[in-house]
Scaffold this active site. Sequence first.
Site, short mmCIF file in Angstrom:
data_model
loop_
_atom_site.label_atom_id
_atom_site.label_comp_id
_atom_site.label_asym_id
_atom_site.label_seq_id
_atom_site.Cartn_x
_atom_site.Cartn_y
_atom_site.Cartn_z
N THR A 133 62.86 48.44 19.75
CA THR A 133 63.50 48.69 18.45
C THR A 133 65.00 48.40 18.51
O THR A 133 65.61 48.48 19.58
CB THR A 133 63.28 50.17 18.06
OG1 THR A 133 64.15 50.51 16.99
CG2 THR A 133 63.60 51.12 19.22
N ASP A 134 65.60 48.12 17.36
CA ASP A 134 67.06 47.95 17.32
C ASP A 134 67.78 49.30 17.45
O ASP A 134 68.99 49.35 17.63
CB ASP A 134 67.50 47.23 16.04
CG ASP A 134 67.19 47.97 14.75
OD1 ASP A 134 66.49 49.02 14.81
OD2 ASP A 134 67.62 47.53 13.67
N GLU A 135 67.01 50.41 17.37
CA GLU A 135 67.65 51.73 17.45
C GLU A 135 68.23 51.99 18.84
O GLU A 135 69.05 52.90 19.00
CB GLU A 135 66.66 52.82 17.04
CG GLU A 135 66.22 52.64 15.60
CD GLU A 135 65.46 53.83 15.03
OE1 GLU A 135 65.73 54.96 15.42
OE2 GLU A 135 64.59 53.59 14.18
N TYR A 159 63.86 59.63 20.33
CA TYR A 159 63.03 58.43 20.19
C TYR A 159 63.73 57.21 20.76
O TYR A 159 63.20 56.51 21.63
CB TYR A 159 62.67 58.20 18.71
CG TYR A 159 62.17 56.80 18.43
CD1 TYR A 159 60.96 56.36 18.96
CD2 TYR A 159 62.91 55.91 17.65
CE1 TYR A 159 60.51 55.05 18.73
CE2 TYR A 159 62.46 54.61 17.40
CZ TYR A 159 61.26 54.20 17.95
OH TYR A 159 60.81 52.91 17.72
N LYS A 163 62.91 54.83 24.07
CA LYS A 163 62.64 53.38 23.97
C LYS A 163 63.64 52.61 24.84
O LYS A 163 63.28 51.63 25.51
CB LYS A 163 62.72 52.89 22.52
CG LYS A 163 61.59 53.35 21.63
CD LYS A 163 60.22 52.85 22.04
CE LYS A 163 60.05 51.36 21.85
NZ LYS A 163 58.64 50.94 22.12
P1 NAD Z 1 52.88 53.65 15.23
O1 NAD Z 1 53.33 55.05 15.50
O2 NAD Z 1 52.38 53.30 13.88
O3 NAD Z 1 51.70 53.28 16.27
C1 NAD Z 1 51.72 53.62 17.61
C2 NAD Z 1 50.31 53.42 18.18
O4 NAD Z 1 50.36 53.74 19.58
C3 NAD Z 1 49.26 54.31 17.54
O5 NAD Z 1 48.10 53.56 17.26
C4 NAD Z 1 48.99 55.35 18.62
O6 NAD Z 1 47.66 55.85 18.59
C5 NAD Z 1 49.27 54.56 19.89
N1 NAD Z 1 49.66 55.42 21.02
C6 NAD Z 1 50.57 56.44 21.02
N2 NAD Z 1 50.64 57.00 22.23
C7 NAD Z 1 49.75 56.33 23.02
C8 NAD Z 1 49.37 56.44 24.39
N3 NAD Z 1 49.90 57.39 25.19
N4 NAD Z 1 48.45 55.59 24.88
C9 NAD Z 1 47.89 54.64 24.08
N5 NAD Z 1 48.19 54.50 22.78
C10 NAD Z 1 49.12 55.34 22.25
O7 NAD Z 1 54.08 52.72 15.68
P2 NAD Z 1 54.56 51.33 15.06
O8 NAD Z 1 55.46 51.60 13.92
O9 NAD Z 1 53.38 50.45 14.86
O10 NAD Z 1 55.45 50.79 16.26
C11 NAD Z 1 54.86 50.02 17.31
C12 NAD Z 1 55.93 49.68 18.33
O11 NAD Z 1 56.98 48.95 17.71
C13 NAD Z 1 56.59 50.91 18.95
O12 NAD Z 1 56.79 50.66 20.31
C14 NAD Z 1 57.90 51.05 18.22
O13 NAD Z 1 58.88 51.61 19.05
C15 NAD Z 1 58.23 49.59 17.93
N6 NAD Z 1 59.05 49.35 16.71
C16 NAD Z 1 58.71 49.92 15.53
C17 NAD Z 1 59.48 49.64 14.38
C18 NAD Z 1 59.10 50.20 13.02
O14 NAD Z 1 59.85 50.00 12.06
N7 NAD Z 1 57.96 50.86 12.86
C19 NAD Z 1 60.58 48.81 14.47
C20 NAD Z 1 60.90 48.25 15.71
C21 NAD Z 1 60.10 48.52 16.82
#
Ligand code: NAD
Length: 353
Positions: A133-135, A159, A163
Amino acid sequence: MKILVTGGAGFIGSAVVRHVIGHTQDSVVNLDKLTYAGNLESLLSVADDARYAFEQVDICDRAALDRVFAEHQPDAVMHLAAESHVDRSIDGPAAFIETNIVGTYTLLEATRQYWNQLDDVRKAEFRFHHISTDEVYGDLEGTDDLFTETTSYSPSSPYSASKASSDHLVRAWQRTYGLPTLVTNCSNNYGPYHFPEKLIPLMILNALDGKALPVYGNGMQIRDWLYVEDHARALYKVVTEGEVGETYNIGGHNEKANIEVVQTICALLEELVPTKPEGVAHYQDLITYVTDRPGHDVRYAIDASKIAAELGWKPEETFESGIRKTVEWYLNNEAWWSRVLDGSYSGERLGQA
Ligand code: NAD
């Protein structure tokens, strides 16, 4: 190519899985623990495809990871599994340390053992793509500043700190062990199948229900919004064409203050659902300012020129087109979100999260 996608039942992971199955010839093994954020109902369109497989596994479970690698023999890992909600990380950081740091470490070690015994050709072609993430960069003060791939890390929340830690681990595994890794850092995503606790779906569903639209502080926090399907296309480009050891920032060139996002949603609902809940004259009247989140970052903005120049990726959606598609999706997919709201969906039950 067979791609092991961790967190494939989540918001972005499910978009990646739908993209790979729908737009490429590759296969996917979706490895997901199914926490409250995991929802297999986001994958109904691909679940019966012969190129799709699901494994309910925790990334902290080394023995289970070893079994999955041995059984499926993937050519690449796209690592999205994470605890991802900032507010939850403030209320209970332990799960973030466990999954985002210890889980990433465990996955790296399982991957390294598997990768080490591949033949030379497969070993050279293998990729471990860490999605971040950009965070991790903290926040920006000047209005002209942008996060680049060389901006120093300064995470603010449990969080983003977890990350940031996982990003460091991934880069260390590349430097120390030669594991062919890639890292991407992306701005805020939005779009279909977004869990209703996040800003945009929360506002859409609360407004439709005539509930308050809670906006933190003065609502002037600025985020750079990227439509989730644009992110999925970018991630596939990076894992297939990116250069090993590199980091790519991914963003939408769509900086918006939170209050502006909420006002845009209200305006779209005025147009698309003019018949409002009882007692509501205008959706905008539901906006309520609430106490700001501790440590709340003021502004994030991504410089995505490297991925544009080197891999030829740029977003297809503007914020205006993407937010319209998103609001329309929620209006047309009540069956998906009502099962999340009432807890009958396939992830861990909301009350236990
Ligand atoms: P999300 O919370 O919607 O999904 C996370 C998934 O990971 C879920 O399906 C959950 O069941 C699974 N999970 C959690 N813990 C687990 C474990 N211990 N073992 C196996 N599976 C597990 O998250 P998202 O928004 O889809 O984000 C996905 C990735 O992208 C993350 O790594 C997040 O940091 C990164 N990200 C998200 C955003 C955003 O805007 N949502 C932006 C940049 C980066």
